[in-house]
Design a protein around this motif. Structure first.
Motif, PDB file in Angstrom:
ATOM      1  N   UNK A   1       0.797  -1.234   0.000  1.00  0.00           N
ATOM      2  CA  UNK A   1       0.000   0.000   0.000  1.00  0.00           C
ATOM      3  C   UNK A   1       0.825   1.277   0.000  1.00  0.00           C
ATOM      4  N   UNK A   2       2.149   1.172  -0.217  1.00  0.00           N
ATOM      5  CA  UNK A   2       2.949   2.384  -0.415  1.00  0.00           C
ATOM      6  C   UNK A   2       2.470   3.094  -1.680  1.00  0.00           C
ATOM      7  N   UNK A   3       2.430   4.427  -1.624  1.00  0.00           N
ATOM      8  CA  UNK A   3       1.995   5.216  -2.777  1.00  0.00           C
ATOM      9  C   UNK A   3       3.200   5.504  -3.673  1.00  0.00           C
ATOM     10  N   UNK A   4       3.009   5.324  -4.981  1.00  0.00           N
ATOM     11  CA  UNK A   4       4.050   5.648  -5.957  1.00  0.00           C
ATOM     12  C   UNK A   4       3.446   6.566  -7.020  1.00  0.00           C
ATOM     13  N   UNK A   5       4.132   7.660  -7.324  1.00  0.00           N
ATOM     14  CA  UNK A   5       3.648   8.631  -8.312  1.00  0.00           C
ATOM     15  C   UNK A   5       4.697   8.801  -9.401  1.00  0.00           C
ATOM     16  N   UNK A   6       4.246   8.773 -10.640  1.00  0.00           N
ATOM     17  CA  UNK A   6       5.127   9.059 -11.777  1.00  0.00           C
ATOM     18  C   UNK A   6       4.421  10.039 -12.710  1.00  0.00           C
ATOM     19  N   UNK A   7       5.035  11.209 -12.904  1.00  0.00           N
ATOM     20  CA  UNK A   7       4.487  12.206 -13.832  1.00  0.00           C
ATOM     21  C   UNK A   7       4.939  11.814 -15.225  1.00  0.00           C
ATOM     22  N   UNK A   8       3.982  11.609 -16.131  1.00  0.00           N
ATOM     23  CA  UNK A   8       4.291  11.046 -17.446  1.00  0.00           C
ATOM     24  C   UNK A   8       4.482  12.113 -18.530  1.00  0.00           C
ATOM     25  N   UNK A   9       4.532  13.394 -18.119  1.00  0.00           N
ATOM     26  CA  UNK A   9       4.768  14.484 -19.069  1.00  0.00           C
ATOM     27  C   UNK A   9       5.875  15.379 -18.543  1.00  0.00           C
ATOM     28  N   UNK A  10       6.499  16.135 -19.438  1.00  0.00           N
ATOM     29  CA  UNK A  10       7.519  17.089 -19.036  1.00  0.00           C
ATOM     30  C   UNK A  10       6.861  18.290 -18.351  1.00  0.00           C
TER      31      UNK A  10
ATOM     32  N   UNK B   1      -5.810   9.832   5.044  1.00  0.00           N
ATOM     33  CA  UNK B   1      -4.351   9.644   5.098  1.00  0.00           C
ATOM     34  C   UNK B   1      -3.792   9.234   3.739  1.00  0.00           C
ATOM     35  N   UNK B   2      -4.500   8.360   3.027  1.00  0.00           N
ATOM     36  CA  UNK B   2      -4.053   7.942   1.693  1.00  0.00           C
ATOM     37  C   UNK B   2      -4.046   9.123   0.733  1.00  0.00           C
ATOM     38  N   UNK B   3      -5.120   9.916   0.757  1.00  0.00           N
ATOM     39  CA  UNK B   3      -5.203  11.052  -0.158  1.00  0.00           C
ATOM     40  C   UNK B   3      -4.190  12.142   0.181  1.00  0.00           C
ATOM     41  N   UNK B   4      -3.917  12.312   1.473  1.00  0.00           N
ATOM     42  CA  UNK B   4      -2.897  13.274   1.878  1.00  0.00           C
ATOM     43  C   UNK B   4      -1.522  12.836   1.389  1.00  0.00           C
ATOM     44  N   UNK B   5      -1.201  11.552   1.548  1.00  0.00           N
ATOM     45  CA  UNK B   5       0.099  11.049   1.073  1.00  0.00           C
ATOM     46  C   UNK B   5       0.222  11.182  -0.442  1.00  0.00           C
ATOM     47  N   UNK B   6      -0.865  10.921  -1.174  1.00  0.00           N
ATOM     48  CA  UNK B   6      -0.843  11.108  -2.629  1.00  0.00           C
ATOM     49  C   UNK B   6      -0.489  12.548  -2.978  1.00  0.00           C
TER      50      UNK B   6
ATOM     51  N   UNK C   1       3.245  13.306  -2.167  1.00  0.00           N
ATOM     52  CA  UNK C   1       4.178  12.649  -3.091  1.00  0.00           C
ATOM     53  C   UNK C   1       4.071  13.263  -4.486  1.00  0.00           C
ATOM     54  N   UNK C   2       2.859  13.681  -4.894  1.00  0.00           N
ATOM     55  CA  UNK C   2       2.705  14.392  -6.175  1.00  0.00           C
ATOM     56  C   UNK C   2       3.514  15.690  -6.167  1.00  0.00           C
ATOM     57  N   UNK C   3       3.422  16.425  -5.057  1.00  0.00           N
ATOM     58  CA  UNK C   3       4.159  17.689  -4.934  1.00  0.00           C
ATOM     59  C   UNK C   3       5.668  17.431  -5.000  1.00  0.00           C
ATOM     60  N   UNK C   4       6.116  16.391  -4.276  1.00  0.00           N
ATOM     61  CA  UNK C   4       7.548  16.075  -4.270  1.00  0.00           C
ATOM     62  C   UNK C   4       8.024  15.672  -5.663  1.00  0.00           C
ATOM     63  N   UNK C   5       7.196  14.893  -6.368  1.00  0.00           N
ATOM     64  CA  UNK C   5       7.559  14.466  -7.725  1.00  0.00           C
ATOM     65  C   UNK C   5       7.694  15.673  -8.651  1.00  0.00           C
ATOM     66  N   UNK C   6       6.796  16.631  -8.518  1.00  0.00           N
ATOM     67  CA  UNK C   6       6.845  17.839  -9.359  1.00  0.00           C
ATOM     68  C   UNK C   6       8.065  18.697  -9.032  1.00  0.00           C
TER      69      UNK C   6
END
Length: 311
Positions: free
Chosen positions: A35-44, A61-66, A69-74
């Motif tokens: 259940x670890x969340x993984x995010x990959x941005x597929x565009x530049x 908690x799941x939505x907060x982590x998403x 992690x989205x912010x960190x990925x960006x």
């Protein structure tokens, strides 16, 4: 400018994208086996002004982590500016210490969002205005009142409207709506809460006999407060009672409670993705705030005034 989304409220993001005439940035948000969340941005997104839309509603908690992690990925993908668009800000009810040895979780969540790399926050009807001060980055708190007032004027023009606050703490919100409705009269439900999740209506402050009462609140969770208030208003001689709430948390048996209550209708916005039970309930209606959020996003991107939306 790019629009990106987590998984908490995809229909709202689609409506915002349609308003802006933008495609939603392709992103993969998935879970590992544990259940670890993984995010990959597929565009530049290098050098882009990116708006990440994610309500931190159930599962909070799941939505907060998403979101984090989205912010960190960006940030690591070199986005120029990251704006966290949080239509419903979870943990907002934990904005102070109600007793000894208790947390102020709203401040903790604000710190997490800031440290993750957000440059700005955009939310709707924060439970407490001081939460804006919990962030050390620019924060815009939008109000759903114009959307609610427009709906009331379209459906209930000609009725003898009285705006009712379900508790003393919501008087400012009720007064603001009453002002938009040609200075409609105001009433207050005096309520004593014995324990969390339960409320007892004591009396009505103001004259509601023969009036069309509109209850206004920011969050409807268990719906106990609203249903008790509606029953008290009916007992006090109200002609009819309709409730408007920005955030339809609707946990547990809330929808069933509304269906059997004295309320004629409960109107919520799509700040939280509605469950199938809520969408099919006879007494529930959903207003969209996509144009409100879309216009605010457009103005932030253009560096123009957001507050003028509410003039």
């Amino acid at each position: 400018m790019k629009l990106m989304s987590g998984n908490s409220n995809l229909p709202l993001v689609g409506d915002i994208a349609a308003y802006l005439g933008l495609p939603v940035t392709e992103v993969s948000v998935r879970r590992f086996a544990d259940e670890e969340v993984f995010v990959e941005v597929l565009e530049n997104v290098r050098g882009e002004d990116v708006f990440v839309v994610q309500s931190t509603s159930f599962p909070a908690n799941d939505n907060l982590m998403e979101l984090l992690i989205c912010i960190d990925a960006l940030r690591r993908a070199s986005a120029k500016r990251i704006t966290a668009v949080i239509p419903y800000f979870g943990y907002a009810r934990q904005d102070r210490k109600p007793g000894p040895r208790t947390p102020i979780s709203a401040k903790l969540v604000a710190n997490l969002i800031t440290v993750a790399g957000a440059n700005r926050v955009l939310s709707v009807d924060l439970h407490a205005g001081q939460i804006q001060g919990f962030f050390d980055i620019p924060t815009d708190n939008l109000y759903a009142a114009p959307v609610i007032a427009a709906d009331i004027q379209a459906r209930f023009t000609g009725r003898s409207i009285t705006v009712v606050s379900p508790d003393v703490g919501g008087v400012v919100r009720a007064r603001s709506l009453a002002k938009r409705l040609d200075n409609a009269p105001l009433a207050i439900v005096d309520k004593r809460r014995e324990r969390p999740g339960e409320s007892e209506v004591m009396n009505i402050i103001g004259d509601v006999r023969g009036r069309f009462c509109i209850l206004i609140d920011d969050i409807v969770d268990s719906a106990g407060t609203l249903c008790n208030a509606a029953a008290a208003l009916k007992e006090a001689g109200a002609e009819d009672v309709v409730a408007y709430c920005t955030h339809g948390v609707l946990s547990g048996a809330a929808v069933a409670r509304v269906e059997t209550s004295a309320l004629s209708e409960l109107v919520i916005t799509d700040s939280i993705c509605a469950t199938e039970e809520a969408e099919t309930a006879a007494k529930l209606r959903i207003l969209t705030i996509a144009p409100l959020l879309g216009e605010a996003i457009k103005r932030i991107a253009d560096e123009s005034s957001v507050s003028s939306l509410f003039d």
